[in-house]
Design a protein around this motif. Structure first.
Motif, PDB file in Angstrom:
ATOM      1  N   HIS A   1       0.842  -1.203   0.000  1.00 28.83           N
ATOM      2  CA  HIS A   1       0.000   0.000   0.000  1.00 28.83           C
ATOM      3  C   HIS A   1       0.877   1.253   0.000  1.00 28.83           C
ATOM      4  O   HIS A   1       0.612   2.217  -0.742  1.00 28.83           O
ATOM      5  N   LEU A   2       1.938   1.240   0.819  1.00 25.09           N
ATOM      6  CA  LEU A   2       2.840   2.390   0.881  1.00 25.09           C
ATOM      7  C   LEU A   2       3.505   2.636  -0.469  1.00 25.09           C
ATOM      8  O   LEU A   2       3.637   3.783  -0.904  1.00 25.09           O
ATOM      9  N   MET A   3       3.916   1.565  -1.150  1.00 22.28           N
ATOM     10  CA  MET A   3       4.529   1.705  -2.465  1.00 22.28           C
ATOM     11  C   MET A   3       3.569   2.356  -3.453  1.00 22.28           C
ATOM     12  O   MET A   3       3.972   3.217  -4.250  1.00 22.28           O
ATOM     13  N   ARG A   4       2.308   1.956  -3.402  1.00 20.05           N
ATOM     14  CA  ARG A   4       1.319   2.534  -4.323  1.00 20.05           C
ATOM     15  C   ARG A   4       1.087   4.012  -4.025  1.00 20.05           C
ATOM     16  O   ARG A   4       0.922   4.820  -4.940  1.00 20.05           O
ATOM     17  N   VAL A   5       1.056   4.357  -2.741  1.00 18.01           N
ATOM     18  CA  VAL A   5       0.867   5.763  -2.361  1.00 18.01           C
ATOM     19  C   VAL A   5       2.049   6.606  -2.835  1.00 18.01           C
ATOM     20  O   VAL A   5       1.885   7.738  -3.313  1.00 18.01           O
ATOM     21  N   HIS A   6       3.258   6.049  -2.718  1.00 19.26           N
ATOM     22  CA  HIS A   6       4.461   6.796  -3.083  1.00 19.26           C
ATOM     23  C   HIS A   6       4.703   6.862  -4.592  1.00 19.26           C
ATOM     24  O   HIS A   6       5.405   7.761  -5.067  1.00 19.26           O
TER      25      HIS A   6
ATOM     26  N   ASP B   1       1.636  -5.721  -7.902  1.00 19.02           N
ATOM     27  CA  ASP B   1       2.640  -4.812  -7.352  1.00 19.02           C
ATOM     28  C   ASP B   1       4.054  -5.283  -7.639  1.00 19.02           C
ATOM     29  O   ASP B   1       5.008  -4.564  -7.362  1.00 19.02           O
ATOM     30  N   ALA B   2       4.229  -6.478  -8.190  1.00 21.00           N
ATOM     31  CA  ALA B   2       5.575  -6.991  -8.434  1.00 21.00           C
ATOM     32  C   ALA B   2       6.322  -6.116  -9.434  1.00 21.00           C
ATOM     33  O   ALA B   2       7.498  -5.808  -9.263  1.00 21.00           O
ATOM     34  N   GLY B   3       5.622  -5.693 -10.498  1.00 18.66           N
ATOM     35  CA  GLY B   3       6.262  -4.836 -11.487  1.00 18.66           C
ATOM     36  C   GLY B   3       6.607  -3.480 -10.917  1.00 18.66           C
ATOM     37  O   GLY B   3       7.661  -2.912 -11.211  1.00 18.66           O
ATOM     38  N   LEU B   4       5.723  -2.929 -10.092  1.00 20.94           N
ATOM     39  CA  LEU B   4       5.973  -1.643  -9.457  1.00 20.94           C
ATOM     40  C   LEU B   4       7.210  -1.726  -8.590  1.00 20.94           C
ATOM     41  O   LEU B   4       8.045  -0.826  -8.576  1.00 20.94           O
ATOM     42  N   TRP B   5       7.360  -2.832  -7.856  1.00 27.99           N
ATOM     43  CA  TRP B   5       8.508  -3.034  -6.971  1.00 27.99           C
ATOM     44  C   TRP B   5       9.801  -3.051  -7.790  1.00 27.99           C
ATOM     45  O   TRP B   5      10.774  -2.390  -7.477  1.00 27.99           O
ATOM     46  N   ALA B   6       9.795  -3.835  -8.865  1.00 32.93           N
ATOM     47  CA  ALA B   6      10.994  -3.956  -9.682  1.00 32.93           C
ATOM     48  C   ALA B   6      11.353  -2.631 -10.344  1.00 32.93           C
ATOM     49  O   ALA B   6      12.526  -2.249 -10.397  1.00 32.93           O
ATOM     50  N   THR B   7      10.349  -1.906 -10.813  1.00 30.03           N
ATOM     51  CA  THR B   7      10.596  -0.617 -11.443  1.00 30.03           C
ATOM     52  C   THR B   7      11.223   0.360 -10.458  1.00 30.03           C
ATOM     53  O   THR B   7      12.138   1.111 -10.794  1.00 30.03           O
ATOM     54  N   SER B   8      10.739   0.345  -9.206  1.00 24.85           N
ATOM     55  CA  SER B   8      11.258   1.259  -8.203  1.00 24.85           C
ATOM     56  C   SER B   8      12.693   0.933  -7.854  1.00 24.85           C
ATOM     57  O   SER B   8      13.496   1.817  -7.569  1.00 24.85           O
ATOM     58  N   ARG B   9      13.044  -0.348  -7.883  1.00 24.85           N
ATOM     59  CA  ARG B   9      14.398  -0.762  -7.506  1.00 24.85           C
ATOM     60  C   ARG B   9      15.425  -0.351  -8.562  1.00 24.85           C
ATOM     61  O   ARG B   9      16.584  -0.122  -8.253  1.00 24.85           O
ATOM     62  N   VAL B  10      15.023  -0.267  -9.820  1.00 22.16           N
ATOM     63  CA  VAL B  10      15.990   0.033 -10.873  1.00 22.16           C
ATOM     64  C   VAL B  10      15.656   1.354 -11.584  1.00 22.16           C
ATOM     65  O   VAL B  10      16.310   1.722 -12.548  1.00 22.16           O
ATOM     66  N   GLY B  11      14.656   2.055 -11.084  1.00 25.49           N
ATOM     67  CA  GLY B  11      14.168   3.242 -11.789  1.00 25.49           C
ATOM     68  C   GLY B  11      14.938   4.497 -11.478  1.00 25.49           C
ATOM     69  O   GLY B  11      16.150   4.495 -11.293  1.00 25.49           O
ATOM     70  N   GLU B  12      14.209   5.590 -11.373  1.00 24.44           N
ATOM     71  CA  GLU B  12      14.813   6.916 -11.234  1.00 24.44           C
ATOM     72  C   GLU B  12      15.756   6.983 -10.042  1.00 24.44           C
ATOM     73  O   GLU B  12      15.488   6.452  -8.983  1.00 24.44           O
ATOM     74  N   THR B  13      16.862   7.640 -10.236  1.00 24.55           N
ATOM     75  CA  THR B  13      17.824   7.836  -9.156  1.00 24.55           C
ATOM     76  C   THR B  13      17.931   9.313  -8.853  1.00 24.55           C
ATOM     77  O   THR B  13      17.695  10.159  -9.693  1.00 24.55           O
TER      78      THR B  13
ATOM     79  N   ALA C   1       9.788   9.252  -4.634  1.00 24.90           N
ATOM     80  CA  ALA C   1       9.617   8.853  -3.234  1.00 24.90           C
ATOM     81  C   ALA C   1       9.970   7.390  -3.018  1.00 24.90           C
ATOM     82  O   ALA C   1      10.364   6.996  -1.918  1.00 24.90           O
ATOM     83  N   ASN C   2       9.842   6.553  -4.066  1.00 27.64           N
ATOM     84  CA  ASN C   2      10.177   5.136  -3.945  1.00 27.64           C
ATOM     85  C   ASN C   2      11.625   4.836  -4.309  1.00 27.64           C
ATOM     86  O   ASN C   2      12.024   3.676  -4.345  1.00 27.64           O
ATOM     87  N   ASN C   3      12.412   5.859  -4.582  1.00 25.77           N
ATOM     88  CA  ASN C   3      13.810   5.655  -4.915  1.00 25.77           C
ATOM     89  C   ASN C   3      14.532   4.921  -3.787  1.00 25.77           C
ATOM     90  O   ASN C   3      14.367   5.258  -2.615  1.00 25.77           O
ATOM     91  N   PRO C   4      15.337   3.889  -4.075  1.00 23.18           N
ATOM     92  CA  PRO C   4      16.009   3.118  -3.025  1.00 23.18           C
ATOM     93  C   PRO C   4      16.849   3.955  -2.075  1.00 23.18           C
ATOM     94  O   PRO C   4      16.857   3.697  -0.861  1.00 23.18           O
ATOM     95  N   GLY C   5      17.555   4.966  -2.588  1.00 23.98           N
ATOM     96  CA  GLY C   5      18.372   5.805  -1.719  1.00 23.98           C
ATOM     97  C   GLY C   5      17.535   6.595  -0.731  1.00 23.98           C
ATOM     98  O   GLY C   5      17.874   6.698   0.456  1.00 23.98           O
ATOM     99  N   SER C   6      16.426   7.156  -1.197  1.00 25.80           N
ATOM    100  CA  SER C   6      15.538   7.909  -0.320  1.00 25.80           C
ATOM    101  C   SER C   6      14.858   6.994   0.689  1.00 25.80           C
ATOM    102  O   SER C   6      14.692   7.336   1.858  1.00 25.80           O
TER     103      SER C   6
END
Length: 295
Positions: free
Chosen positions: A66-71, A282-294, A87-92
């Motif tokens: 749920h938090l991932m979807r909100v972010h 949400d699996a695709g959203l998770w993967a996108t966030s892990r390798v997405g915008e930095t 907001a879902n960027n791994p560093g943040s």
């Protein structure tokens, strides 16, 4: 430790600390959630951390999704650097996570029972690493002990800064205007008397909320007495006050204080819990966030 009264102090400390990351500041400022409804926004955030700490695997995974979807929609341009934030960027996400877990330990040691044993502290940081797997953090980047936490803060300090919006956000959280509810305004000011002395002095100076150093011990003594009193009888006083300040977090604390032993007393990894109880969407959203915008 997350269910102790000192967690309220540490939570205000953590959300203040987060503003030293300019990308988190931009996400918070652009979403405007803490300004529109600070009590609700902070209650939901604290509730997430509590669910991860004291909830079962199903609840923790579903809360994380749920938090991932909100972010997910919270992206934009950080105005000082001109770089894109997410907001879902791994560093943040790692900065938020370490700020929260470090603050809980800091407040627990300063205002609660005191320093943990070596074994308990090892367990605490091991659980911190497990909880980080529910967010987009890279497990390899998560500190595993106090020394690694210090090294992490030393490593990220060069990119920390205070912008005009960061100062506004920190001051708003420490001294919320009465227009947002007298109880929340009074509560934020009382908590600030304990959370500010727990922060390094360079942060207080940079954030323009420095208190005279001589006041630190004078403020710590009553805060410690109040925290220890509130911890009696399974946090009875805090649970009774919660509906007026943080109803969702209060409900979780009340359930935690009265819950029966688990019907299945086993533990599973976040990966296993996600496979059993997570949403495939949400699996695709998770993967996108892990390798997405930095940042």
């Amino acid at each position: 430790m997350w269910a102790a009264p000192t967690a309220l102090i540490s939570f205000q400390r953590a959300v203040t600390l987060e503003h030293f990351d300019p990308f988190l500041t931009a996400a918070v400022a652009d979403s405007h959630g803490i300004y529109d409804s600070p009590a609700s926004r902070l209650d939901h955030t604290l509730a997430y951390f509590l669910l991860v700490a004291v909830g079962d695997g199903r609840t923790a995974v579903q809360a994380a999704e749920h938090l991932m979807r909100v972010h997910a929609p919270m992206t934009g341009i950080e105005p000082v650097s001109g770089k894109r934030y997410s907001a879902n960027n791994p560093g943040s996400q790692l900065w938020i996570h370490i700020a929260g877990w470090h603050s809980v330990l800091e407040a627990f040691e300063m205002y609660g029972p005191g320093p943990l044993s070596r074994e308990d502290e090892q367990r605490y940081w091991a659980e911190c690493a497990i909880a980080a797997e529910l967010q987009t953090c890279d497990p390899a980047d998560v500190p595993r002990d106090r020394e690694e936490v210090r090294a992490y803060f030393d490593r990220v300090r060069p990119r920390l800064c205070v912008t005009e919006r960061a100062v506004e956000g920190m001051h708003y959280l420490l001294w919320t205007p009465p227009s947002k509810g007298w109880h929340f305004a009074v509560g934020s000011r009382l908590l600030s008397l304990a959370s500010i002395p727990s922060l390094p002095r360079w942060m207080r100076t940079l954030g323009r909320f420095a208190l005279p150093p001589a006041l630190d011990p004078l403020l710590r003594l009553p805060a410690k007495a109040i925290a220890r009193t509130a911890a009696r009888r399974d946090n009875w006083a805090m649970i009774k006050a919660a509906p007026y300040i943080a109803p969702m977090s209060g409900a979780i604390l009340a359930a935690h204080a009265t819950c029966a032993p688990p019907t299945t007393p086993t533990t599973i990894t976040p990966q296993r819990a996600r496979k059993l109880y997570g949403s495939k969407g949400d699996a695709g959203l998770w993967a996108t966030s892990r390798v997405g915008e930095t940042a």
